[in-house]
Scaffold this active site. Sequence first.
Site, short mmCIF file in Angstrom:
data_model
loop_
_atom_site.label_atom_id
_atom_site.label_comp_id
_atom_site.label_asym_id
_atom_site.label_seq_id
_atom_site.Cartn_x
_atom_site.Cartn_y
_atom_site.Cartn_z
N GLN A 1 7.97 -9.55 7.66
CA GLN A 1 9.21 -9.10 7.01
C GLN A 1 9.84 -7.90 7.71
OE1 GLN A 1 6.90 -8.31 3.26
NE2 GLN A 1 8.30 -6.61 3.03
N GLY B 1 5.48 4.40 -8.95
CA GLY B 1 6.20 3.15 -9.22
C GLY B 1 5.25 1.96 -9.19
N HIS B 2 4.37 1.94 -8.18
CA HIS B 2 3.37 0.86 -8.10
C HIS B 2 2.42 0.92 -9.30
CE1 HIS B 2 4.17 1.44 -3.63
NE2 HIS B 2 4.40 0.14 -3.79
N GLY C 1 0.81 -1.22 0.00
CA GLY C 1 0.00 0.00 0.00
C GLY C 1 0.84 1.26 0.00
N ASN C 2 0.20 2.40 0.32
CA ASN C 2 0.83 3.71 0.21
C ASN C 2 1.42 3.86 -1.21
OD1 ASN C 2 3.46 5.73 1.21
ND2 ASN C 2 1.35 6.25 1.62
N LEU C 3 0.54 3.70 -2.16
CA LEU C 3 0.95 3.53 -3.55
C LEU C 3 1.47 4.83 -4.17
CD1 LEU C 3 -2.03 1.27 -4.64
CD2 LEU C 3 0.20 0.58 -3.75
N HIS C 4 2.53 4.69 -4.96
CA HIS C 4 3.07 5.83 -5.70
C HIS C 4 3.19 5.43 -7.17
CE1 HIS C 4 6.71 3.47 -5.55
NE2 HIS C 4 6.75 3.53 -4.22
N LEU D 1 11.30 6.46 -6.21
CA LEU D 1 10.07 6.58 -5.43
C LEU D 1 9.99 5.43 -4.44
CD1 LEU D 1 7.36 7.73 -8.00
CD2 LEU D 1 9.05 9.08 -6.73
N GLN E 1 14.98 -8.59 -3.52
CA GLN E 1 13.67 -9.23 -3.34
C GLN E 1 13.23 -9.90 -4.64
OE1 GLN E 1 10.16 -7.46 -1.22
NE2 GLN E 1 9.55 -6.82 -3.26
#
Length: 275
Positions: A57, A32-33, A27-30, A181, A150
Site C-alpha cells: 500500500q 486511537g488503536h 503497529g506504532n500503536l497510539h 492521532l 479506507q
Amino acid sequence: MYIHETIAGLRAARRGAGRVALVPTMGNLHAGHIALMTQARDHADQVVATIFVNRLQFRPGEDFEKYPRTFEEDCAKLEAAGVDHLFAPDEAQMYPQPQTYHVEPPPEQAGVLDGEFRPGHFRGVATVVMKLFQIAQPDVALFGKKDYQQLMVIRNMAREFNLPIEILGGETVRAADGLALSSRNGYLSATERAEAPRLYRVLTELAAEVRKGGGNYPELEAKAMNILSLNGWAPDYVALRKKLDLQCPSAHDSGLVVLAAARLGSTRLIDNLEV
Ligand code: PAF
C-alpha cells in the site's frame, strides 16, 4: 496475549475461539488503536490484533522504510488493553511469493481523494485486508474513521464479496489541541507539531459554514485550501463529500463529510470530520 508469527499458528488458535473481532494495524500503536481494541472487546469473545507494515500500500518514495516499527512497546499496549491474540507475520509469511492476485477497488471509490494522490494505495490496502480476513476469519473487524476512505473501500469490498464479516468504524481520537492521532505525527518537528492542529481547525470551520447553510461548496473548499497554503502547508485536497460513497454532493444532500490531506514539511497528514 498469544503472539502468532505464522498463519498456521493463528488458524489453530482461531478454531473454537467463539466470536472473533479483528483489528488490523501497521503497529506504532497510539490511543486511537487502543480505543479500537476496547471497542472490539464489546463485540466478540476474542480480540485479535494484527501488526504488519504492508509494502503493497506504499508507493515508491513513500515512507515504507521509515514507517515506525515499535514492536515491544506495541505488545505491552495490546497486553494492557486485554487483546487475546496478536498476529505479527513477516513479509515472507504474508507474501511467500510475489502477490500476483489483487483486490482492485473501483476507480470511483479508490481513484479519488487519497487514491488520486496515492495511486494503487487502496488496491494494496484491500488486498492485504482481504488476506487478513481469510487468515483470521473474524466475525467483526474494526477500522478507524480517520482513514475514512479506507473504511468505505473495506465496507464495500466486504459487501460485494459477500464476506460474513461486520465492518465497524471507530471514532478518531484527538490530542487535546485537536490533532488526530496518527503514527505519522511522530515525523513532525516541534514547530510543525505546533502548526499541525490547524488542519482540524480548518475542517471544523468549514463544517460550521456548511451547517449554517447557503455556502458554495467549491468556494468553501478553496478557502480552506488557501488558509492551509498561507500557513506553510501544501494541501492535496479539502473536499466535501457524501458520507456514503464519497461522491460530490449536490446542494440539498445531507450526510456529508469533509476530508483533507495536506503536507506539512515532508509529512503528509489526513483528517476528516462528519458534518
Ligand atoms: O489503517 C491501517 O493501519 C492499514 O491501512 C491497514 C488497514 C492495517 C492495512 O494495512
